[in-house]
Design an enzyme around this catalytic site. Structure first.
Site, mmCIF file in Angstrom:
data_model
loop_
_atom_site.group_PDB
_atom_site.id
_atom_site.type_symbol
_atom_site.label_atom_id
_atom_site.label_comp_id
_atom_site.label_asym_id
_atom_site.label_seq_id
_atom_site.Cartn_x
_atom_site.Cartn_y
_atom_site.Cartn_z
ATOM 1 N N HIS A 1 0.813 -1.197 0.009
ATOM 2 C CA HIS A 1 -0.055 -0.053 0.039
ATOM 3 C C HIS A 1 0.908 1.230 -0.032
ATOM 4 O O HIS A 1 0.319 2.197 0.528
ATOM 5 C CB HIS A 1 -0.854 -0.080 1.122
ATOM 6 C CG HIS A 1 -0.252 0.077 2.556
ATOM 7 N ND1 HIS A 1 -0.750 -0.600 3.778
ATOM 8 C CD2 HIS A 1 0.792 0.693 2.804
ATOM 9 C CE1 HIS A 1 -0.015 -0.281 4.802
ATOM 10 N NE2 HIS A 1 0.998 0.216 4.382
ATOM 11 N N HIS B 1 -2.269 4.391 9.857
ATOM 12 C CA HIS B 1 -1.047 4.575 10.231
ATOM 13 C C HIS B 1 -1.008 5.835 11.249
ATOM 14 O O HIS B 1 -0.823 7.077 10.744
ATOM 15 C CB HIS B 1 -0.185 5.066 9.012
ATOM 16 C CG HIS B 1 0.078 4.020 8.117
ATOM 17 N ND1 HIS B 1 -1.040 3.439 7.248
ATOM 18 C CD2 HIS B 1 0.973 3.158 7.823
ATOM 19 C CE1 HIS B 1 -0.620 2.357 6.566
ATOM 20 N NE2 HIS B 1 0.853 2.214 6.836
ATOM 21 N N HIS C 1 9.997 -3.813 4.211
ATOM 22 C CA HIS C 1 10.454 -2.376 4.292
ATOM 23 C C HIS C 1 10.652 -1.890 5.673
ATOM 24 O O HIS C 1 10.025 -2.739 6.680
ATOM 25 C CB HIS C 1 9.515 -1.431 3.695
ATOM 26 C CG HIS C 1 8.083 -1.425 4.419
ATOM 27 N ND1 HIS C 1 7.043 -2.287 4.331
ATOM 28 C CD2 HIS C 1 7.484 -0.399 4.414
ATOM 29 C CE1 HIS C 1 6.016 -1.885 4.558
ATOM 30 N NE2 HIS C 1 6.059 -0.728 4.924
ATOM 31 N N GLU D 1 3.715 -5.725 8.595
ATOM 32 C CA GLU D 1 2.651 -5.495 8.185
ATOM 33 C C GLU D 1 1.816 -6.727 7.192
ATOM 34 O O GLU D 1 0.621 -6.821 7.182
ATOM 35 C CB GLU D 1 2.194 -4.183 6.974
ATOM 36 C CG GLU D 1 2.505 -2.621 7.643
ATOM 37 C CD GLU D 1 2.738 -1.875 6.432
ATOM 38 O OE1 GLU D 1 2.478 -0.468 6.838
ATOM 39 O OE2 GLU D 1 2.799 -2.136 5.301
HETATM 40 C C1 DHB Z 1 6.327 3.559 2.908
HETATM 41 C C2 DHB Z 1 5.556 2.360 3.018
HETATM 42 C C3 DHB Z 1 4.564 2.136 3.904
HETATM 43 O O1 DHB Z 1 3.916 0.993 4.047
HETATM 44 C C4 DHB Z 1 3.879 3.202 4.738
HETATM 45 O O2 DHB Z 1 3.055 3.157 5.219
HETATM 46 C C5 DHB Z 1 4.691 4.550 4.532
HETATM 47 C C6 DHB Z 1 5.864 4.508 3.649
HETATM 48 C C7 DHB Z 1 7.187 3.975 1.897
HETATM 49 O O3 DHB Z 1 7.632 2.914 1.402
HETATM 50 O O4 DHB Z 1 7.728 4.935 1.847
HETATM 51 FE FE FE Z 2 2.396 1.038 5.908
#
Ligand code: DHB
Ligand code: FE
Length: 288
Positions: free
Chosen positions: A12, A59, A197, A244
């Site tokens: 997302h 978030h 991530h 996540e």
């Molecule tokens: C990013 C990814 C995420 O899941 C998020 O909530 C905010 C930023 C990113 O890759 O920048």
């Molecule tokens: Fe996220």
């Protein structure tokens, strides 16, 4: 009788929403990401759901650190795209399905899962970016999303987070809830967020392609075993925000094979790095 006919899994990344909203989808950096969703948009047209049950994480947008529900179901009539600091995304208001959502809340709570009932909230990129990826750009002045959406928010932002096992069992309970709804509805269940991530700290920028692809393999073939992976493994292997991915197990637990039925068919699989700071993963599973 309502029935779950497919599950969709997707990252997302908020920058994907920004790329779409700012008309950058054909730029060299973004084109491979959006190309990966061309079959998905066609699949959505060919297999239109009556309702999408969309599992995502907020978030710190609708829920601040003042109140942190582990699982929250949206029973409202509609949900506005949230202002996450740079104005709301120019996408349609999300229409809910209060009758089905209330039924699922009743059934799932009676199956011993504690859900928070949410009648009013705004929805952030966790929910609107998956809708954009699967449905394409929509002008909010003239267009709507293709169907009602039931938002289901999971806390993966503030520890403690729910285990994979609990998420998988919750999916099974959601399946039973949907199947006991007395109206003929075609329901898709979406698990969103991930893949690997980490947005802050010494390991910011971490991506783990091998782990992500193994996760996709196991999500398809052995989801119950995958659900036993402890949360600390997600954090170590897929980064702090890789957690996540536990949300994908809720959607996977709602498929027929988790209730003794046949395995679903893989309709589409896609993996791409980079997109902002995140590995983009995507899967469509359809009931046989
Ligand atoms: C990013 C990814 C995420 O899941 C998020 O909530 C905010 C930023 C990113 O890759 O920048
Ligand atoms: Fe996220």
């Amino acid at each position: 009788m309502a029935r779950i006919t497919a599950s969709v899994f997707t990252s997302h990344v908020p920058a994907i929403g920004a790329a779409l909203d700012l008309g950058k989808t054909q730029e060299d950096y973004w084109q491979p990401v959006f190309d990966g969703y061309l079959p998905s948009k066609q699949w959505m047209k060919d297999n239109p759901p009556d309702v999408v049950f969309l599992i995502y994480n907020d978030h710190a947008t609708a829920f601040s650190l003042q109140m942190i529900p582990t699982f929250a179901i949206g029973t409202g009539q509609s949900y506005r795209p949230a202002d996450e600091g740079w104005g709301p995304r120019p996408v349609p208001v999300v229409q809910g399905h209060p009758a089905l959502a209330s039924h699922i809340a009743q059934s799932v709570i009676q199956q011993d899962f504690d859900l928070t009932i949410v009648n009013q909230m705004d929805v952030d990129h966790g929910l609107t970016v998956p809708l954009s990826l699967m449905c394409g750009a929509r002008d909010p002045a003239t267009e709507a999303w293709p169907c009602p959406v039931i938002p289901f928010a999971v806390n993966v932002v503030q520890y403690p987070v729910p285990s994979g096992r609990r998420c998988f069992e919750l999916g099974r309970a959601i399946r039973r809830a949907v199947q006991s709804y007395d109206e003929d509805l075609n329901v898709h269940i979406w698990g969103t967020g991930g893949m690997s991530h980490q947005l802050q700290g010494a390991r910011a920028g971490l991506i783990n392609r091998d782990w992500d692809n193994r996760f996709l393999d196991r999500l398809i073939a052995e989801p119950a075993a995958l659900a036993e992976v402890p949360h600390i493994d997600y954090v170590r292997e897929a980064g702090s925000e890789g957690i996540e991915l536990v949300m994908w197990l809720i959607a996977r637990g709602a498929m027929a094979d988790a209730a003794g039925g046949p395995a679903p068919q893989v309709k589409h699989r896609f993996y791409h790095v980079p997109a902002s700071n995140t590995a983009v993963g995507h899967l469509i599973l359809q009931e046989a």
